[in-house]
Scaffold this active site. Structure first.
Site, PDB file in Angstrom:
ATOM      1  N   CYS A  52       0.793  -1.118  -0.006  1.00 58.78           N
ATOM      2  CA  CYS A  52      -0.006   0.060   0.075  1.00 58.78           C
ATOM      3  C   CYS A  52       0.997   1.108  -0.086  1.00 58.78           C
ATOM      4  O   CYS A  52       2.218   1.047   0.114  1.00 58.78           O
ATOM      5  CB  CYS A  52      -1.092   0.045   1.148  1.00 58.78           C
ATOM      6  SG  CYS A  52      -1.697  -1.431   1.415  1.00 58.78           S
ATOM      7  N   ARG A  89       1.319   1.850  -5.980  1.00 57.92           N
ATOM      8  CA  ARG A  89       1.377   0.519  -5.004  1.00 57.92           C
ATOM      9  C   ARG A  89       0.112  -0.234  -4.651  1.00 57.92           C
ATOM     10  O   ARG A  89       0.378  -0.998  -3.915  1.00 57.92           O
ATOM     11  CB  ARG A  89       2.067   1.230  -3.688  1.00 57.92           C
ATOM     12  CG  ARG A  89       3.174   1.999  -4.001  1.00 57.92           C
ATOM     13  CD  ARG A  89       3.687   2.640  -2.635  1.00 57.92           C
ATOM     14  NE  ARG A  89       4.074   1.503  -1.679  1.00 57.92           N
ATOM     15  CZ  ARG A  89       5.492   1.150  -1.199  1.00 57.92           C
ATOM     16  NH1 ARG A  89       6.308   1.329  -2.275  1.00 57.92           N
ATOM     17  NH2 ARG A  89       5.528   0.115  -0.623  1.00 57.92           N
ATOM     18  N   TRP A 131      -3.916  -1.701  -1.649  1.00 60.39           N
ATOM     19  CA  TRP A 131      -4.095  -2.940  -1.943  1.00 60.39           C
ATOM     20  C   TRP A 131      -4.312  -4.267  -1.293  1.00 60.39           C
ATOM     21  O   TRP A 131      -3.638  -4.399  -0.286  1.00 60.39           O
ATOM     22  CB  TRP A 131      -2.740  -3.366  -2.896  1.00 60.39           C
ATOM     23  CG  TRP A 131      -2.834  -4.363  -3.701  1.00 60.39           C
ATOM     24  CD1 TRP A 131      -3.197  -4.633  -4.862  1.00 60.39           C
ATOM     25  CD2 TRP A 131      -2.626  -5.938  -3.233  1.00 60.39           C
ATOM     26  NE1 TRP A 131      -3.113  -5.717  -5.254  1.00 60.39           N
ATOM     27  CE2 TRP A 131      -2.665  -6.580  -4.458  1.00 60.39           C
ATOM     28  CE3 TRP A 131      -2.066  -6.411  -1.916  1.00 60.39           C
ATOM     29  CZ2 TRP A 131      -2.487  -7.898  -4.202  1.00 60.39           C
ATOM     30  CZ3 TRP A 131      -1.763  -7.747  -2.143  1.00 60.39           C
ATOM     31  CH2 TRP A 131      -2.036  -8.681  -3.198  1.00 60.39           C
ATOM     32  N   ASN A 184       1.064   0.024   6.082  1.00 67.46           N
ATOM     33  CA  ASN A 184       1.402  -0.806   5.038  1.00 67.46           C
ATOM     34  C   ASN A 184       2.270  -2.008   5.249  1.00 67.46           C
ATOM     35  O   ASN A 184       3.060  -2.041   6.368  1.00 67.46           O
ATOM     36  CB  ASN A 184       2.495   0.029   4.061  1.00 67.46           C
ATOM     37  CG  ASN A 184       3.016  -0.842   2.963  1.00 67.46           C
ATOM     38  OD1 ASN A 184       2.566  -1.411   2.153  1.00 67.46           O
ATOM     39  ND2 ASN A 184       4.246  -0.584   2.289  1.00 67.46           N
ATOM     40  N   GLY A 185       1.565  -3.207   4.833  1.00 69.71           N
ATOM     41  CA  GLY A 185       2.267  -4.578   5.386  1.00 69.71           C
ATOM     42  C   GLY A 185       1.336  -5.441   5.944  1.00 69.71           C
ATOM     43  O   GLY A 185       0.199  -5.264   5.683  1.00 69.71           O
ATOM     44  N   GLU A 244       8.464 -13.706 -20.492  1.00 66.72           N
ATOM     45  CA  GLU A 244       8.433 -12.454 -20.201  1.00 66.72           C
ATOM     46  C   GLU A 244       7.150 -11.611 -21.081  1.00 66.72           C
ATOM     47  O   GLU A 244       6.550 -10.887 -20.636  1.00 66.72           O
ATOM     48  CB  GLU A 244       9.566 -11.705 -20.513  1.00 66.72           C
ATOM     49  CG  GLU A 244       9.633  -9.922 -20.334  1.00 66.72           C
ATOM     50  CD  GLU A 244       9.137  -9.610 -18.785  1.00 66.72           C
ATOM     51  OE1 GLU A 244       8.863 -10.452 -18.004  1.00 66.72           O
ATOM     52  OE2 GLU A 244       8.895  -8.553 -18.581  1.00 66.72           O
ATOM     53  N   LYS A 274       3.776  -9.962 -19.752  1.00 64.99           N
ATOM     54  CA  LYS A 274       3.428  -8.677 -19.945  1.00 64.99           C
ATOM     55  C   LYS A 274       2.272  -8.389 -20.422  1.00 64.99           C
ATOM     56  O   LYS A 274       1.306  -7.813 -20.186  1.00 64.99           O
ATOM     57  CB  LYS A 274       4.497  -8.001 -21.113  1.00 64.99           C
ATOM     58  CG  LYS A 274       5.777  -7.667 -20.449  1.00 64.99           C
ATOM     59  CD  LYS A 274       5.876  -6.359 -19.802  1.00 64.99           C
ATOM     60  CE  LYS A 274       5.738  -6.779 -18.440  1.00 64.99           C
ATOM     61  NZ  LYS A 274       7.021  -6.955 -17.585  1.00 64.99           N
ATOM     62  N   GLU A 297      -0.709  -9.343 -17.841  1.00 61.25           N
ATOM     63  CA  GLU A 297      -0.879  -8.471 -16.681  1.00 61.25           C
ATOM     64  C   GLU A 297      -1.436  -7.182 -17.104  1.00 61.25           C
ATOM     65  O   GLU A 297      -2.330  -6.582 -16.364  1.00 61.25           O
ATOM     66  CB  GLU A 297       0.281  -8.275 -15.607  1.00 61.25           C
ATOM     67  CG  GLU A 297       1.620  -7.405 -16.491  1.00 61.25           C
ATOM     68  CD  GLU A 297       2.799  -7.264 -15.576  1.00 61.25           C
ATOM     69  OE1 GLU A 297       2.326  -7.142 -14.358  1.00 61.25           O
ATOM     70  OE2 GLU A 297       3.822  -7.012 -15.994  1.00 61.25           O
ATOM     71  N   HIS A 310       4.979 -31.254 -26.782  1.00 64.83           N
ATOM     72  CA  HIS A 310       4.748 -31.841 -25.538  1.00 64.83           C
ATOM     73  C   HIS A 310       3.440 -31.547 -24.967  1.00 64.83           C
ATOM     74  O   HIS A 310       3.274 -31.947 -23.633  1.00 64.83           O
ATOM     75  CB  HIS A 310       5.887 -32.027 -24.525  1.00 64.83           C
ATOM     76  CG  HIS A 310       7.191 -32.650 -25.489  1.00 64.83           C
ATOM     77  ND1 HIS A 310       7.328 -33.882 -25.454  1.00 64.83           N
ATOM     78  CD2 HIS A 310       8.237 -31.857 -25.858  1.00 64.83           C
ATOM     79  CE1 HIS A 310       8.595 -34.098 -26.172  1.00 64.83           C
ATOM     80  NE2 HIS A 310       9.261 -33.021 -26.263  1.00 64.83           N
ATOM     81  N   LYS A 364       2.499  -2.449  -7.800  1.00 63.24           N
ATOM     82  CA  LYS A 364       4.061  -2.332  -8.364  1.00 63.24           C
ATOM     83  C   LYS A 364       4.890  -3.224  -7.424  1.00 63.24           C
ATOM     84  O   LYS A 364       5.716  -3.850  -8.025  1.00 63.24           O
ATOM     85  CB  LYS A 364       4.277  -1.123  -8.315  1.00 63.24           C
ATOM     86  CG  LYS A 364       5.656  -0.784  -9.013  1.00 63.24           C
ATOM     87  CD  LYS A 364       5.826  -1.075 -10.368  1.00 63.24           C
ATOM     88  CE  LYS A 364       7.243  -1.098 -10.912  1.00 63.24           C
ATOM     89  NZ  LYS A 364       7.385  -1.737 -12.226  1.00 63.24           N
TER      90      LYS A 364
HETATM   91  O1  M6R Z   1      10.144  -5.149  -7.573  1.00 64.95           O
HETATM   92  P1  M6R Z   1      10.351  -6.572  -7.963  1.00 64.95           P
HETATM   93  O2  M6R Z   1      11.392  -6.431  -9.046  1.00 64.95           O
HETATM   94  O3  M6R Z   1      11.039  -7.236  -6.823  1.00 64.95           O
HETATM   95  O4  M6R Z   1       8.954  -7.025  -8.516  1.00 64.95           O
HETATM   96  C1  M6R Z   1       9.054  -8.357  -8.704  1.00 64.95           C
HETATM   97  C2  M6R Z   1       7.752  -8.753  -9.396  1.00 64.95           C
HETATM   98  O5  M6R Z   1       6.730  -8.417  -8.840  1.00 64.95           O
HETATM   99  C3  M6R Z   1       7.606  -7.868 -10.748  1.00 64.95           C
HETATM  100  O6  M6R Z   1       8.525  -8.082 -11.786  1.00 64.95           O
HETATM  101  C4  M6R Z   1       6.065  -8.017 -11.501  1.00 64.95           C
HETATM  102  O7  M6R Z   1       6.217  -9.488 -11.995  1.00 64.95           O
HETATM  103  C5  M6R Z   1       6.060  -6.877 -12.495  1.00 64.95           C
HETATM  104  N1  M6R Z   1       4.395  -6.373 -12.428  1.00 64.95           N
HETATM  105  C6  M6R Z   1       6.088  -7.494 -13.902  1.00 64.95           C
HETATM  106  O8  M6R Z   1       5.791  -6.803 -15.003  1.00 64.95           O
END
Ligand code: M6R
Length: 611
Positions: free
Chosen positions: A2, A27, A78, A104-105, A484, A488, A491, A507, A606
């Site tokens: 958060c 966040r 969040w 936050n936590g 990757e 992308k 998400e 497979h 994030k």
């Molecule tokens: O801050 P970090 O690199 O440790 O975050 C890891 C993942 O949460 C982050 O890469 C997430 O998968 C992204 N939203 C991908 O775009």
């Protein structure tokens, strides 16, 4: 996961808080709230809370105006415990309504504490773990807010960054942290707390990165920092180097688009800073040349996109230095009794440096005697502080939830590390090293070329945006690129997408192929090119719609595929740096076409600071 921001000073708190929340929205963005001590005390902390984005909070405050105030706390959420709604939004207050907190936590033992407090007459309104903190502070409060917070913290298990205000202390903001990030901004006749620097950058560049198990008492003209045992400490005041425009969209439609365009510069800067006369400087790594030469094996721990960077890192390091590399999802690492000891070098990769799983993994590894070095973007983050060595990527703030420039910066650092290691181990011959460095230095220019082709990539993305399922295929060092690309797309467009090693297609995933699927194939020139073409033919004969990412000049590929996106020719080992760009752009333009929220996709945040 958060964002919190707090203000105490001579000015008005609300504009600072709302502006800061907007910068922290990455966040978490499912609900938000603000709590203010009115300048004309009227026996109540003024609270405004609502579900949805910060814009909703602004609307609410317009319809229910707030009084003047120069002390306040606020929060963007969040949800972890309890649905994202007004009641569960922060701040939370005790029963008297005289103490309010933002958190936050996660408070792991909140149920136990809540039951105890209920027996003592406390009445709870929300389903959150956080509310317990307000009641606990109230329980211990005897006219000294700082003392009550310290006492309450002793009962808490879990991770937290807290901001606390009380009507009895109309000029005092108390903050504390364990595990979750919290910074203090030092202003002129005003001081701030925040989860991250962008929230306060508009007001000050002087910050204290509060350490774990530290508490701060902020007033208009003063900031005192204490350990939880009450001992006063002298905090280090840092000066933030990035500018405000680094956290603004700067004319781009989305942060993600801006951050994709920043990639050539991010790489250029890193290469300029780290390559000195054909030698690599890994200042910060915390290892002597002798220690680097002695590295026998490496275990990478990371999550999400950073995990994919680690997978590319495995190919790089094993190929350049012949050092075996294991890559672990940090969330799995600590639960599988990893074989790690003082001879293992842990390489943690994280943009934020606050990812709970990655932090837990390095803590576990350190317990077992391993040395930890990290590749991280956020200066002063928990990961940076807890590592033996730190390689900062200096990519600047990444605001879009979908990681782009942080990924390519991580890759670039992994190439530098691989080259350094390869040279130290004499596995990489000086001439090869020179050639590779030369090729690496060309990459920013090649990025410009790919970005210049954005209209054509956007056209291809839009033409395929109706597909309900995507498959991404790559081989060898571009297998992680396929993963990757799928991540992308998933998400930010919510389209089911899978990344696969192309050789694995037969497979299982080949069963998915028909005229309703789109398949993105990384088919750049390499030793496995012919094999990739065979995969493409297999897909084509099953009517799959193919988008190929191919090497400039490869005209023959066109006859097998529906669309071709070209990337410039480069050293095969460096191709993941280039091939990921079209992947990012495809995801971006599909997301835009489908009307999704590119920068703040649903259910995500994030930095994932909870397990
Ligand atoms: O801050 P970090 O690199 O440790 O975050 C890891 C993942 O949460 C982050 O890469 C997430 O998968 C992204 N939203 C991908 O775009």
């Amino acid at each position: 996961m958060c964002g919190i921001i707090g203000y105490v000073g001579k000015g008005q708190a609300y504009p600072v808080l709302i502006g800061g929340l907007k910068r922290l929205e990455y966040r978490g963005y499912d609900s938000s709230g603000v709590g203010l001590i009115p300048s004309m005390l009227n026996g109540k902390i003024v609270l405004r809370k609502t579900d949805g984005k910060i814009a909703n909070l602004e609307k609410l405050v317009k319809s229910q105006p707030i009084p003047e105030s120069s002390l306040g706390i606020s929060h963007t959420r969040w949800a972890t415990h309890g649905a994202p709604n007004k009641v569960n939004a922060h701040p939370h207050s005790d029963n008297t309504g005289r103490i309010s907190i933002v958190h936050n936590g996660i408070i792991e033992n909140y149920e136990l504490l809540r039951d105890k407090l209920k027996k003592r007459g406390h009445k709870f309104k929300s389903e959150t773990d956080s509310e317990v903190v307000a009641h606990l502070i109230s329980e211990y409060y005897k006219n000294d807010l700082k003392a009550a917070v310290i006492r309450a913290i002793k009962d808490l298990k879990g991770a937290f960054a807290l901001g606390v205000i009380s009507l009895d202390h109309p000029d005092e903001l108390v903050a504390a942290r364990v595990g979750s990030p919290l910074i203090i901004g030092i202003g002129k006749s005003e001081n701030y707390i925040a989860s991250d620097v962008p929230a306060i950058l508009e007001h000050t560049k002087r910050v204290i990165y509060l350490k774990d198990e530290e508490l701060a008492v902020l007033t208009t003209d003063n900031v005192d920092v204490f350990k939880f045992n009450g001992q006063k400490v002298r905090p280090k005041i840092d000066r933030v180097t990035f500018k405000l425009d680094a956290v603004a969209k700067g004319g781009y439609a989305h942060f993600m688009l801006k951050e994709m365009h920043e990639q050539p510069d991010v790489l250029k800067q890193m290469l300029n800073a780290r390559i000195k006369k054909d030698a690599i400087s890994l200042e910060g790594i915390g290892l002597t040349d002798k220690q680097i030469k002695a590295i026998k094996n490496i275990t990478v721990v990371a999550c999400g996109t950073a995990y994919h960077a680690g997978m590319v890192g495995k190919y790089i390091i094993e190929s350049l230095a012949s050092v075996p590399v294991t890559v672990d999802a940090a969330s799995e690492f600590r639960y599988r009794n990893p074989i790690v000891d003082k001879n293992t070098l842990i390489l943690a990769i994280s943009q934020s440096g606050e990812t709970a799983d990655t932090l837990a993994a390095i803590r576990e590894a350190r317990k077992r005697g391993a040395k930890v070095i990290s590749i991280c973007n956020v200066i002063g983050s928990s990961l940076a502080r807890e590592s033996d060595g730190i390689l900062y990527t200096h990519a600047g703030p990444e605001i879009g939830v979908a990681s782009t420039k942080a990924y390519t910066a991580q890759l670039c650092m992994l190439y530098l590390l691989g080259i350094k290691l390869g040279a130290a181990k004499q596995h990489l011959k000086p001439a090869e090293m020179k050639r590779l460095i030369k090729d690496l230095k060309q990459v920013p220019k090649l990025y410009e070329k790919i970005l210049a082709n954005k209209n054509s990539i956007a056209r291809i993305a839009k033409a395929n945006s109706h597909f309900g399922c995507f498959l991404f295929l790559g081989r060898n060092i571009n297998f992680p690129t396929a993963l990757e690309g799928a991540l992308k797309l998933k998400e930010i467009s919510y389209i089911p997408a899978e990344g696969y090693a192309a050789g694995e297609m037969k497979h299982g995933p080949i069963a998915l192929i028909d005229e309703y699927r789109a398949v993105v194939c990384v088919a750049t020139q390499s030793d496995t090119y012919e094999k990739m073409i065979s995969n493409i033919q297999e897909i084509s004969s099953r009517k799959g719609n193919i988008i190929a990412i191919a090497t400039e000049g490869d005209k023959s590929i066109r006859k097998h595929v529906h669309h071709t996106i070209y990337v410039p020719k480069t050293n095969n080992l460096l191709t993941p740096l280039l091939t990921v760009l079209p992947m990012q752009m495809i995801a971006y333009y599909i997301s835009v076409k489908r009307g999704c929220d590119v920068d703040q996709p649903r259910n995500l945040a994030k930095s994932v600071t909870v397990e």
